[in-house]
Design an enzyme around this catalytic site. Structure first.
Site, PDB file in Angstrom:
ATOM      1  N   ARG A  16       0.262 -26.665 -20.190  1.00 42.59           N
ATOM      2  CA  ARG A  16       1.645 -26.564 -19.689  1.00 42.59           C
ATOM      3  C   ARG A  16       2.173 -27.985 -19.493  1.00 42.59           C
ATOM      4  NH1 ARG A  16       3.286 -22.294 -15.300  1.00 42.59           N
ATOM      5  NH2 ARG A  16       5.286 -22.642 -16.313  1.00 42.59           N
ATOM      6  N   GLN A  26       9.039 -14.725 -10.055  1.00 40.58           N
ATOM      7  CA  GLN A  26       8.027 -15.251  -9.122  1.00 40.58           C
ATOM      8  C   GLN A  26       8.454 -15.019  -7.668  1.00 40.58           C
ATOM      9  OE1 GLN A  26       9.100 -16.884 -11.841  1.00 40.58           O
ATOM     10  NE2 GLN A  26       7.579 -18.304 -12.638  1.00 40.58           N
ATOM     11  N   ASP A  71       7.769 -29.309  -9.246  1.00 35.33           N
ATOM     12  CA  ASP A  71       6.744 -29.433 -10.280  1.00 35.33           C
ATOM     13  C   ASP A  71       6.480 -30.891 -10.622  1.00 35.33           C
ATOM     14  OD1 ASP A  71       7.928 -26.559 -10.745  1.00 35.33           O
ATOM     15  OD2 ASP A  71       5.882 -26.646 -11.510  1.00 35.33           O
ATOM     16  N   ASN A 116      11.997 -28.730 -10.841  1.00 33.54           N
ATOM     17  CA  ASN A 116      11.458 -27.481 -10.268  1.00 33.54           C
ATOM     18  C   ASN A 116      11.988 -26.301 -11.089  1.00 33.54           C
ATOM     19  OD1 ASN A 116       9.873 -26.153  -8.219  1.00 33.54           O
ATOM     20  ND2 ASN A 116      11.767 -25.434  -7.312  1.00 33.54           N
TER      21      ASN A 116
HETATM   22  O1  MRU Z   1       6.493 -21.544 -13.992  1.00 32.67           O
HETATM   23  P1  MRU Z   1       5.799 -21.620 -12.673  1.00 32.67           P
HETATM   24  O2  MRU Z   1       5.706 -20.304 -11.971  1.00 32.67           O
HETATM   25  O3  MRU Z   1       4.472 -22.340 -12.754  1.00 32.67           O
HETATM   26  O4  MRU Z   1       6.758 -22.523 -11.820  1.00 32.67           O
HETATM   27  C1  MRU Z   1       6.420 -22.841 -10.506  1.00 32.67           C
HETATM   28  C2  MRU Z   1       7.517 -23.499  -9.798  1.00 32.67           C
HETATM   29  O5  MRU Z   1       8.512 -23.902 -10.353  1.00 32.67           O
HETATM   30  C3  MRU Z   1       7.308 -23.741  -8.375  1.00 32.67           C
HETATM   31  O6  MRU Z   1       8.532 -23.718  -7.703  1.00 32.67           O
HETATM   32  C4  MRU Z   1       6.717 -25.127  -8.277  1.00 32.67           C
HETATM   33  O7  MRU Z   1       5.446 -25.228  -8.844  1.00 32.67           O
HETATM   34  C5  MRU Z   1       6.795 -25.625  -6.915  1.00 32.67           C
HETATM   35  S1  MRU Z   1       5.642 -25.046  -5.814  1.00 32.67           S
HETATM   36  C6  MRU Z   1       4.481 -26.259  -5.947  1.00 32.67           C
END
Ligand code: MRU
Length: 340
Positions: free
Chosen positions: A98, A203, A244, A254
């Site tokens: 990723r 999520q 992120d 994010n």
């Molecule tokens: O695609 P994801 O579910 O991995 O994305 C996660 C996020 O964007 C969260 O808001 C992010 O990791 C912040 S929490 C540490």
């Protein structure tokens, strides 16, 4: 994190290692099924990152650290040079799972640095085992600290908006944005959380709402487009999200939709905080413009639960993250202090 199974409450981490097996709460199955995915080797753990069995920046980082340990433990030759080459290949492979969350890269560099100092393959294996556990423990500890510090920003009777899942599921325990919320609840503050459902993967409604339910924290799920409405009506008085990646100029990358929430929060005079541990800060990159934003499959938008909701010939665009410029951010809650 507290999880109720058949009426019994147990403490769980999102990711942990036992022997050479990595255990992951299978986030694809929540909220309906609580299942542990057991990964036997680094390829399976890498697949779990790619397929979002584990997701969220610090959790991805911890899973990657354990994947490096799994790879080291499987190596069965004694030549240290060969071992180093092999581990470089493993690192490169995991890196491509990723692209956006910095914690993945941070964890891989951390592990590589620790292992490289070993004098023998056996010593490297021992170090990999110990350091991957240390890495996950430190993430959990830092997220706890974020909670204890950030809790002070939450007044009694606060109504807090959060986006995506920035809870224990996104880290190893406690969460980033949800950690201050948890601690405010533990300290007896009366709070209510507005949970953005977070299209297209939900999520918010699947994971954040599940975590809040497990701990009995009052919340309402709202569609992603409703936050402005509730802010305008004075029903939201604080926003806390995770990150992120945070760049040198404090741009915050994010989950897609964060930028919009930050702009509307500013427009309505509502404080907008970001919660993140040091493993999310990437000071090698000057600004958000330099970041690779993951563009995910259009099917995540065109289909819901396997049923196509869009016309046959319609296409979709699906960026996973966006960039919120520093000017919209009131502060960043870290494990050390709150940066204003
Ligand atoms: O695609 P994801 O579910 O991995 O994305 C996660 C996020 O964007 C969260 O808001 C992010 O990791 C912040 S929490 C540490």
């Amino acid at each position: 994190m507290k999880v109720k199974i058949n009426g019994e409450v147990r403490d769980y981490r999102t990711v942990w290692m036992e022997g050479s097996e990595v255990n992951l709460i299978d986030q694809r199955k929540l909220p309906h099924k609580f299942e542990i995915y057991k990964s036997r080797n680094y390829k399976e753990t890498s697949m779990a990152i790619k397929e979002m069995i584990v997701r969220g920046a610090p959790a991805i980082g911890s899973a990657a650290a354990f994947a490096m340990a799994q790879a080291a433990l499987k190596f069965n030759e004694r030549d240290m040079e060969k071992f180093r080459k092999y581990m470089t290949g493993v690192e490169k492979f995991i890196k491509t799972r990723r692209p956006t969350a910095y914690d993945l890269f941070y964890a891989l560099s951390f592990m590589k640095e620790k292992i490289e100092n070993a004098d023998s393959v056996n010593e490297a294996k021992e170090i990999a085992k110990i350091e991957s556990k240390n890495y996950a423990n430190e993430i959990a500890e830092n997220c706890k600290r974020i909670g204890e510090l950030g809790e002070k920003l939450i007044e009694d009777n606060s109504k807090i908006l959060t986006h995506c899942n920035a809870g224990a599921l996104c880290s190893v325990d406690y969460g980033t944005a949800l950690s201050p919320i948890r601690f405010a609840h533990y300290n007896g503050k009366n709070i209510h959380v507005f949970v953005d459902e977070t299209r297209p993967r939900f999520q918010g409604s699947k994971l954040t709402a599940w975590e809040l339910s497990q701990e009995g924290i009052s919340h309402s799920i709202i569609v992603d487009n409703a936050a402005g409405y509730f802010m305008q009506k004075g029903e939201i008085n604080l926003v806390i999200v995770g990150a992120d990646r945070i760049t040198k100029n404090f741009d915050v990358i994010n989950k897609i939709g964060t930028y919009e929430k930050a702009v509307i929060a500013k427009e309505n005079g509502i404080p907008f905080y970001v919660a993140a541990p040091k493993s999310t800060f990437d000071f090698n990159i000057k600004s958000g413009k330099e970041i690779i934003i993951e563009e995910r499959s259009q099917d995540e938008i065109l289909f819901i639960d396997g049923i196509r909701i869009a016309p046959e010939n319609s296409k979709a665009r699906n960026p996973g993250f966006d960039i919120t410029p520093r000017k919209y951010i009131t502060g960043i809650i870290t494990e050390k202090r709150i940066l204003k």
